[in-house]
Design an enzyme around this catalytic site. Structure first.
Site, PDB file in Angstrom:
ATOM      1  N   HIS A   1      -0.427  11.709 -28.868  1.00 48.78           N
ATOM      2  CA  HIS A   1      -0.928  10.382 -28.497  1.00 48.78           C
ATOM      3  C   HIS A   1      -1.578   9.698 -29.692  1.00 48.78           C
ATOM      4  CE1 HIS A   1      -1.039  11.568 -23.967  1.00 48.78           C
ATOM      5  NE2 HIS A   1       0.121  11.073 -24.339  1.00 48.78           N
TER       6      HIS A   1
ATOM      7  N   GLU B   1       9.936  18.589 -24.691  1.00 48.87           N
ATOM      8  CA  GLU B   1       9.134  18.879 -23.486  1.00 48.87           C
ATOM      9  C   GLU B   1       9.557  20.221 -22.870  1.00 48.87           C
ATOM     10  OE1 GLU B   1       6.582  17.067 -22.618  1.00 48.87           O
ATOM     11  OE2 GLU B   1       6.897  15.027 -23.350  1.00 48.87           O
TER      12      GLU B   1
ATOM     13  N   HIS C   1       8.168   9.293 -27.900  1.00 47.03           N
ATOM     14  CA  HIS C   1       7.104  10.137 -27.336  1.00 47.03           C
ATOM     15  C   HIS C   1       7.432  11.627 -27.546  1.00 47.03           C
ATOM     16  CE1 HIS C   1       4.048  11.620 -24.623  1.00 47.03           C
ATOM     17  NE2 HIS C   1       4.976  12.249 -23.903  1.00 47.03           N
TER      18      HIS C   1
ATOM     19  N   ARG D   1       0.822  -1.239   0.000  1.00 46.40           N
ATOM     20  CA  ARG D   1       0.000   0.000   0.000  1.00 46.40           C
ATOM     21  C   ARG D   1       0.837   1.263   0.000  1.00 46.40           C
ATOM     22  NH1 ARG D   1      -3.327  -3.027   3.452  1.00 46.40           N
ATOM     23  NH2 ARG D   1      -5.124  -3.781   2.294  1.00 46.40           N
TER      24      ARG D   1
ATOM     25  N   HIS E   1      -0.206  17.116 -26.835  1.00 52.33           N
ATOM     26  CA  HIS E   1      -0.303  15.694 -26.536  1.00 52.33           C
ATOM     27  C   HIS E   1      -1.518  15.010 -27.154  1.00 52.33           C
ATOM     28  CE1 HIS E   1       3.058  16.403 -23.965  1.00 52.33           C
ATOM     29  NE2 HIS E   1       3.044  15.194 -23.454  1.00 52.33           N
TER      30      HIS E   1
ATOM     31  N   GLU F   1      -4.311  17.126 -10.857  1.00 53.21           N
ATOM     32  CA  GLU F   1      -4.975  17.469 -12.129  1.00 53.21           C
ATOM     33  C   GLU F   1      -6.487  17.596 -11.941  1.00 53.21           C
ATOM     34  OE1 GLU F   1      -3.234  15.383 -15.410  1.00 53.21           O
ATOM     35  OE2 GLU F   1      -4.763  16.113 -16.793  1.00 53.21           O
TER      36      GLU F   1
HETATM   37  P1  NAD Z   1      12.708   5.423 -21.875  1.00 55.91           P
HETATM   38  O1  NAD Z   1      12.609   5.324 -20.420  1.00 55.91           O
HETATM   39  O2  NAD Z   1      12.198   4.292 -22.681  1.00 55.91           O
HETATM   40  O3  NAD Z   1      14.219   5.694 -22.271  1.00 55.91           O
HETATM   41  C1  NAD Z   1      14.560   5.756 -23.625  1.00 55.91           C
HETATM   42  C2  NAD Z   1      15.724   4.803 -23.957  1.00 55.91           C
HETATM   43  O4  NAD Z   1      16.922   5.390 -23.468  1.00 55.91           O
HETATM   44  C3  NAD Z   1      15.617   3.454 -23.288  1.00 55.91           C
HETATM   45  O5  NAD Z   1      16.052   2.480 -24.217  1.00 55.91           O
HETATM   46  C4  NAD Z   1      16.599   3.524 -22.140  1.00 55.91           C
HETATM   47  O6  NAD Z   1      17.161   2.272 -21.838  1.00 55.91           O
HETATM   48  C5  NAD Z   1      17.660   4.458 -22.687  1.00 55.91           C
HETATM   49  N1  NAD Z   1      18.379   5.244 -21.696  1.00 55.91           N
HETATM   50  C6  NAD Z   1      17.909   5.782 -20.557  1.00 55.91           C
HETATM   51  N2  NAD Z   1      18.854   6.544 -19.975  1.00 55.91           N
HETATM   52  C7  NAD Z   1      19.948   6.458 -20.760  1.00 55.91           C
HETATM   53  C8  NAD Z   1      21.247   7.030 -20.692  1.00 55.91           C
HETATM   54  N3  NAD Z   1      21.588   7.874 -19.719  1.00 55.91           N
HETATM   55  N4  NAD Z   1      22.139   6.733 -21.660  1.00 55.91           N
HETATM   56  C9  NAD Z   1      21.775   5.905 -22.684  1.00 55.91           C
HETATM   57  N5  NAD Z   1      20.566   5.354 -22.810  1.00 55.91           N
HETATM   58  C10 NAD Z   1      19.662   5.631 -21.854  1.00 55.91           C
HETATM   59  O7  NAD Z   1      11.968   6.729 -22.434  1.00 55.91           O
HETATM   60  P2  NAD Z   1      11.778   8.219 -21.908  1.00 55.91           P
HETATM   61  O8  NAD Z   1      11.697   9.043 -23.117  1.00 55.91           O
HETATM   62  O9  NAD Z   1      12.734   8.582 -20.853  1.00 55.91           O
HETATM   63  O10 NAD Z   1      10.342   8.150 -21.221  1.00 55.91           O
HETATM   64  C11 NAD Z   1       9.184   7.881 -21.969  1.00 55.91           C
HETATM   65  C12 NAD Z   1       8.107   7.420 -21.028  1.00 55.91           C
HETATM   66  O11 NAD Z   1       7.844   8.449 -20.083  1.00 55.91           O
HETATM   67  C13 NAD Z   1       6.785   7.117 -21.705  1.00 55.91           C
HETATM   68  O12 NAD Z   1       6.313   5.878 -21.270  1.00 55.91           O
HETATM   69  C14 NAD Z   1       5.855   8.234 -21.229  1.00 55.91           C
HETATM   70  O13 NAD Z   1       4.516   7.809 -21.127  1.00 55.91           O
HETATM   71  C15 NAD Z   1       6.446   8.543 -19.881  1.00 55.91           C
HETATM   72  N6  NAD Z   1       6.145   9.898 -19.383  1.00 55.91           N
HETATM   73  C16 NAD Z   1       5.653  10.001 -18.120  1.00 55.91           C
HETATM   74  C17 NAD Z   1       5.366  11.247 -17.596  1.00 55.91           C
HETATM   75  C18 NAD Z   1       4.883  11.359 -16.181  1.00 55.91           C
HETATM   76  O14 NAD Z   1       4.522  12.451 -15.745  1.00 55.91           O
HETATM   77  N7  NAD Z   1       4.890  10.297 -15.422  1.00 55.91           N
HETATM   78  C19 NAD Z   1       5.583  12.399 -18.361  1.00 55.91           C
HETATM   79  C20 NAD Z   1       6.091  12.258 -19.648  1.00 55.91           C
HETATM   80  C21 NAD Z   1       6.363  10.991 -20.153  1.00 55.91           C
END
Ligand code: NAD
Length: 553
Positions: A437, A367, A451, A303, A433, A419
């Site tokens: 999306h 972003e 993304h 939890r 977005h 939100e």
């Molecule tokens: P990701 O976590 O998939 O990372 C992208 C790639 O980069 C992966 O293959 C990872 O292994 C690699 N990687 C990570 N750090 C690295 C580094 N320092 N050096 C080399 N490679 C590295 O993608 P992302 O773009 O970080 O995140 C996308 C996700 O975030 C989506 O699922 C999206 O829905 C989510 N998101 C969440 C929020 C939120 O508020 N929670 C906001 C925006 C996006």
């Protein structure tokens, strides 16, 4: 010779606190540093004796250790509120959690670290110490080192001392202080919770020291992905070992597929098999995927477990790690299963971005541009001036960009944590977005479009829609497009080889989880920095826009 200026990294109080074992040379090094920087040298033990009017041995004999530590804490607190000085503390002072907290708040701490054999040689050379006379000195010293070193390792600076001369040791301290940069801190203050985002180089190597004060228990489980594990996990685990934090690791495959129910179940099963407790902290080391997955695991295991974010992509440092949204994807859509679960700390290590492919940097950068377009025209102008440096991986530009974006996001989240705002609030973070999306859904999240790349196209489309609705000046659309295209970022459907179907994109939009009462929510602009939400956008106008932008019917 005139005194040298105390390096700025020591902080505004100008107080440097020396910690370390008996015999390591705190007094000798401290006196020499005080001379160099032209400030007083203060020995906390001597101050305690003066305040008590008797020796430390007498305080121990008459009142016991607890009373001595309380007095020591009071004296150190008083000294920390005083003028700049080099303050040498007794070997046990730093073991007191309240003393550590006070030093952290008011001063810079420096640990003079030496191996047991060096300490024994130095103590022996100075006529020995009563504590060591109570048994085998080597055994006593080794036991104390075992207890104290994991806590000493929380100091701001660590200097290894060996057989060098005092002058050589002092020079090493001076060098370390001149290079010392405390991380930038962005506070996130919510109704019932506060945490800091720390931003700076090489934070992962000192993560144990940064996190120890926040952990309810010196036990963590690191959730990471295989790619990040190879690049950055060893230095994180070293820092945990150094500070006596027990760490287990759960690694998942890299990529969006890991935000699945199957992967969630696997991670949760492994976590529970580790016999975790309520005070065990989940540490997410990775991009947004790991952050969202690990955060949701933390929100739901027992939890709710404490949670730390160590984001390693630009996107996760500027966006997903701040704000407490966690979640996974359902077979019927992205991020449909989730929870709000705020972290207790976020460490955004700019050095981790050095290994990030440029394409991923572009995705994260979109972003940041988005943040400026929503309500911070100065941030947008900063992007126009420095965006190329960010994409080239310039370390100073990256730190600046992450800080600016986190300040922006922290303010939005503080105003609308869950939100729920009727107008504006967190929903504004969805600028671009609705389109993004739809594009991602149409491509099936197969990795062809990241993304952030989808958001980049979405920023263009949201601005174009705002112009078409007569809300935003066309000059702002030209400015947005010019910026994205100058940096070779995706800014329209010409990014793709095959055309998209407008009907298919509209169908995806109508399944967006932001739908309410059958109306699609759009974030629109009255101009750069003036975003607002609207549910009154005629779908025919959206269709016309998509067709004009090059979509098929
Ligand atoms: P990701 O976590 O998939 O990372 C992208 C790639 O980069 C992966 O293959 C990872 O292994 C690699 N990687 C990570 N750090 C690295 C580094 N320092 N050096 C080399 N490679 C590295 O993608 P992302 O773009 O970080 O995140 C996308 C996700 O975030 C989506 O699922 C999206 O829905 C989510 N998101 C969440 C929020 C939120 O508020 N929670 C906001 C925006 C996006």
């Amino acid at each position: 010779m005139p005194a040298a200026a105390l390096p700025s990294g020591v902080g505004p109080s100008g107080i440097l606190v020396l910690i370390g074992m008996m015999g390591v040379g705190k007094t000798t090094v401290g006196r020499r540093l005080a001379q160099i920087y032209g400030i007083p040298f203060v020995d906390a033990d001597a101050e305690i004796e003066r305040a008590a009017g008797c020796t430390i041995s007498e305080i121990f004999a008459r009142h016991g250790e607890n009373a001595f530590r309380a007095g020591e804490r009071r004296v150190i607190k008083r000294l920390l509120q005083g003028p700049p000085c080099i303050l040498a503390t007794g070997g046990g002072a730093w073991m007191d959690a309240e003393t550590r907290r006070l030093v952290r708040m008011h001063a810079c701490s420096l640990w003079l670290r030496a191996p047991v054999h060096v300490l024994l040689k130095r103590v022996h050379g100075r006529g020995g110490r009563p504590l060591l006379a109570q048994g085998d000195p080597k055994e006593i010293m080794s036991r104390l080192v075992g207890l104290r070193y994991p806590v000493y390792a929380e100091a701001d600076v660590i200097i290894d001392c060996g057989d060098e001369t005092v002058e050589q040791g002092v020079r090493r301290v001076q060098e370390a202080l001149s290079e010392l940069q405390k991380p930038l801190t962005v506070p996130v203050t919510l109704a019932s919770h506060h945490y800091d985002v720390l931003i700076g180089p090489d934070l992962i190597s000192r993560a144990g020291a940064w996190l120890a004060p926040h952990l309810p228990q010196k036990r963590v489980v690191v959730v990471t992905d295989n790619i990040v594990a190879e690049l950055h996990l060893p230095r994180l685990l070293n820092s945990f070992a150094e500070t006596g934090i027990q760490a287990d690791v759960i690694a998942v495959a890299g990529g969006e597929e890991s935000k699945s129910l199957t992967c969630y179940a696997q991670v949760m099963t492994q976590l529970l098999e580790l016999g975790i407790e309520r005070g065990t902290t989940i540490v997410a080391l990775g991009g947004g995927v790991v952050g969202d997955l690990a955060g949701f695991v933390a929100a739901t295991a027992l939890r709710g477990l404490p949670f730390v974010q160590i984001p390693t992509t630009l996107l996760s440092q500027v966006d997903s790690s701040v704000g407490g949204k966690t979640g996974i994807n359902a077979p019927s859509g992205k991020n449909l299963i989730g929870a709000f679960h705020q972290p207790i700390a976020v460490l955004a290590d700019s050095s981790a971005l050095a290994t990030l492919p440029r394409r991923q940097r572009i995705a994260g950068y979109a972003e940041i541009v988005k943040s400026g377009m929503i309500s911070d025209p100065e941030l947008f102008a900063w992007c126009e001036a420095h965006g190329a440096d960010v994409l080239d991986g310039d370390p100073a530009a990256l730190v600046d960009a992450v800080q600016k974006a986190c300040v922006f996001k922290a303010a939005v989240v503080a105003a609308d944590e869950r939100e729920q705002a009727k107008q504006g609030g967190r929903a504004l973070l969805n600028l671009g977005h609705t389109f993004a999306h739809a594009l991602e859904a149409e491509l099936g999240y197969d990795g062809r479009l990241l993304h952030g790349e989808a958001v980049s196209i979405g920023l263009h489309l949201a601005t174009a829609l705002s112009v078409r609705l007569g809300l935003a000046p066309v000059a702002d659309l030209e400015r947005v497009d010019a910026h994205l295209r100058k940096l070779a970022m995706p800014a329209g459907f010409d990014w793709f080889e095959t055309p998209f179907s407008a009907a298919a994109l509209l169908a995806h939009m109508s399944h967006d989880k932001k739908m309410r009462d059958g109306l699609i929510s759009f974030v629109l602009l009255r101009g750069i920095g003036q975003a607002f939400t609207s549910r009154n956008v005629p779908m025919d106008t959206v269709r016309e826009l998509l067709l004009d932008e090059g979509c098929s019917g």
